[in-house]
Design an enzyme around this catalytic site. Structure first.
Site, PDB file in Angstrom:
ATOM      1  N   CYS A  88      41.373  38.772  46.501  1.00 10.45           N
ATOM      2  CA  CYS A  88      42.042  37.481  46.658  1.00 10.45           C
ATOM      3  C   CYS A  88      41.940  37.115  48.138  1.00 10.45           C
ATOM      4  CB  CYS A  88      43.507  37.588  46.230  1.00 10.45           C
ATOM      5  SG  CYS A  88      44.408  36.063  46.504  1.00 10.45           S
ATOM      6  N   CYS A 224      42.026  28.591  46.512  1.00  7.23           N
ATOM      7  CA  CYS A 224      41.505  29.917  46.173  1.00  7.23           C
ATOM      8  C   CYS A 224      40.519  30.286  47.286  1.00  7.23           C
ATOM      9  CB  CYS A 224      40.807  29.854  44.811  1.00  7.23           C
ATOM     10  SG  CYS A 224      40.025  31.401  44.352  1.00  7.23           S
TER      11      CYS A 224
HETATM   12  N1  LIG Z   1      42.387  34.622  40.139  1.00  2.06           N
HETATM   13  C1  LIG Z   1      41.453  35.406  40.891  1.00  2.06           C
HETATM   14  C2  LIG Z   1      42.093  36.264  41.930  1.00  2.06           C
HETATM   15  C3  LIG Z   1      42.815  35.493  43.000  1.00  2.06           C
HETATM   16  C4  LIG Z   1      41.899  34.668  43.901  1.00  2.06           C
HETATM   17  C5  LIG Z   1      42.689  34.050  45.012  1.00  2.06           C
HETATM   18  N2  LIG Z   1      43.616  33.058  44.726  1.00  2.06           N
HETATM   19  C6  LIG Z   1      41.887  33.800  46.279  1.00  2.06           C
HETATM   20  O1  LIG Z   1      42.458  33.192  47.193  1.00  2.06           O
HETATM   21  O2  LIG Z   1      40.758  34.274  46.409  1.00  2.06           O
HETATM   22  C7  LIG Z   1      40.638  36.307  39.948  1.00  2.06           C
HETATM   23  O3  LIG Z   1      41.121  36.648  38.843  1.00  2.06           O
HETATM   24  O4  LIG Z   1      39.524  36.675  40.326  1.00  2.06           O
END
Ligand SMILES: N[C@@H](CCC[C@H](N)C(=O)O)C(=O)O
Length: 297
Positions: A88, A224
């Site tokens: 993340c 993200c």
């Molecule tokens: N939902 C993603 C993991 C989290 C990603 C995050 N919010 C970021 O900032 O990179 C997954 O399941 O890969």
């Protein structure tokens, strides 16, 4: 008063409004079931967050032990539905900010163990943090591209792996992705055996794009970090840049609904992301709501 009497300490933080419940658990005592994580991340009945960052020593966790010679702390990341993810990007910035805030390091360059390997974060005097995000992988062959569908619309998407999976689709208008209440359809499913995050991207100007994202395990979020890096690399390739082949770094501004990230792909192929990381609050989870004994403590 001891922690056992008052409940479970937690903090809340965010990076470009991608928000996290932070659970300090240095010795790896907590046993976090998906149901408990989902309760904690619930925005109405819990603390609320897009995900959860458990702060645990690398040498206290089987997944972290192999990294313990390079990083003291492991970011055990969970999505809001309780599922486990490899990485993340916004989380690493917030995690590093937390380590500093809690006095767990006095170094402004901090190595963090993750399931995708060690990532190094550099804190600046304001709330900015720069993270070395590793190299982007662009699979070749049948898994290289996919089709992403929302309602009646379908777009081609590029598969970019930033330690976790992303399907990046360039669209004419971010509104075309609709309300994004459900996960977009992605075909062929075999391209993403463990599911995927999906980014919708528009151009804002030269080396400047904006995105919306539907995150695996969390739904639409305001940002993200890994997704923004995947988008930057996809946009750079589309625009004819390949920093490794060209021997020249390239930087893009990536706007997300919750703010702005600056992303560079260096001539050695390493991707660096800079953005804010903020600790918002700290408190104690009431043991009448969640008894630490439910977590094995
Ligand atoms: N939902 C993603 C993991 C989290 C990603 C995050 N919010 C970021 O900032 O990179 C997954 O399941 O890969």
């Amino acid at each position: 008063m001891s922690t056992a009497l008052v409940g479970l300490p937690f903090l809340k933080g965010h990076g470009t409004e991608n928000d996290f419940v932070i659970l300090p658990d240095p010795l790896g005592d907590l046993s976090l079931s998906p149901a408990v994580v989902a309760r904690l991340c619930d925005r109405r009945a819990g603390v609320g967050g897009d995900g959860l960052l458990r702060v645990v020593r690398c040498d206290a966790l089987s997944e972290g032990r192999a990294l313990a010679d390079r990083a003291t702390w492991f970011m055990d990341y969970r999505n809001a539905d309780g599922s486990v993810a490899e990485m993340c990007g916004n989380g690493v910035r917030v995690f590093a900010r937390y380590l500093w805030h809690a006095g767990l390091t006095d170094d402004t360059e901090i190595a963090v163990g993750t399931r995708a390997g060690v990532r190094t974060a550099r804190l600046s005097a304001d709330d900015g943090v720069t993270v070395g995000m590793g190299r982007a992988e662009l699979p070749s062959g049948p898994g290289a591209t996919a089709a992403v569908t929302v309602g009646e619309r379908t777009w081609p998407a590029l598969h970019v792996d930033m330690g976790n999976p992303h399907a990046v689709a360039f669209v004419e208008d971010l509104g075309h992705a609709g309300a994004l209440l459900d996960a977009p359809g992605v075909a062929p499913a075999a391209a993403y055996p463990h599911g995927t995050n999906v980014e919708f991207v528009v151009d804002r100007g030269p080396a400047h794009v904006a995105l919306r994202v539907h995150e695996r395990g969390s739904g639409e979020t305001r940002s993200c970090g890994t997704g923004a890096c995947a988008v930057m690399v996809a946009a750079a390739r589309r625009d004819g840049h390949d920093p490794v082949a060209d021997g020249r770094a390239v930087t893009y501004t990536v706007d997300v609904p919750g703010g702005r990230l600056l992303i560079t792909e260096r001539a050695d192929g390493m991707v660096e992301m800079t953005g804010p990381a903020v600790i918002v609050a700290e408190g104690v989870i009431d043991r009448a709501w969640l008894d630490p004994a439910e977590l094995g403590r």
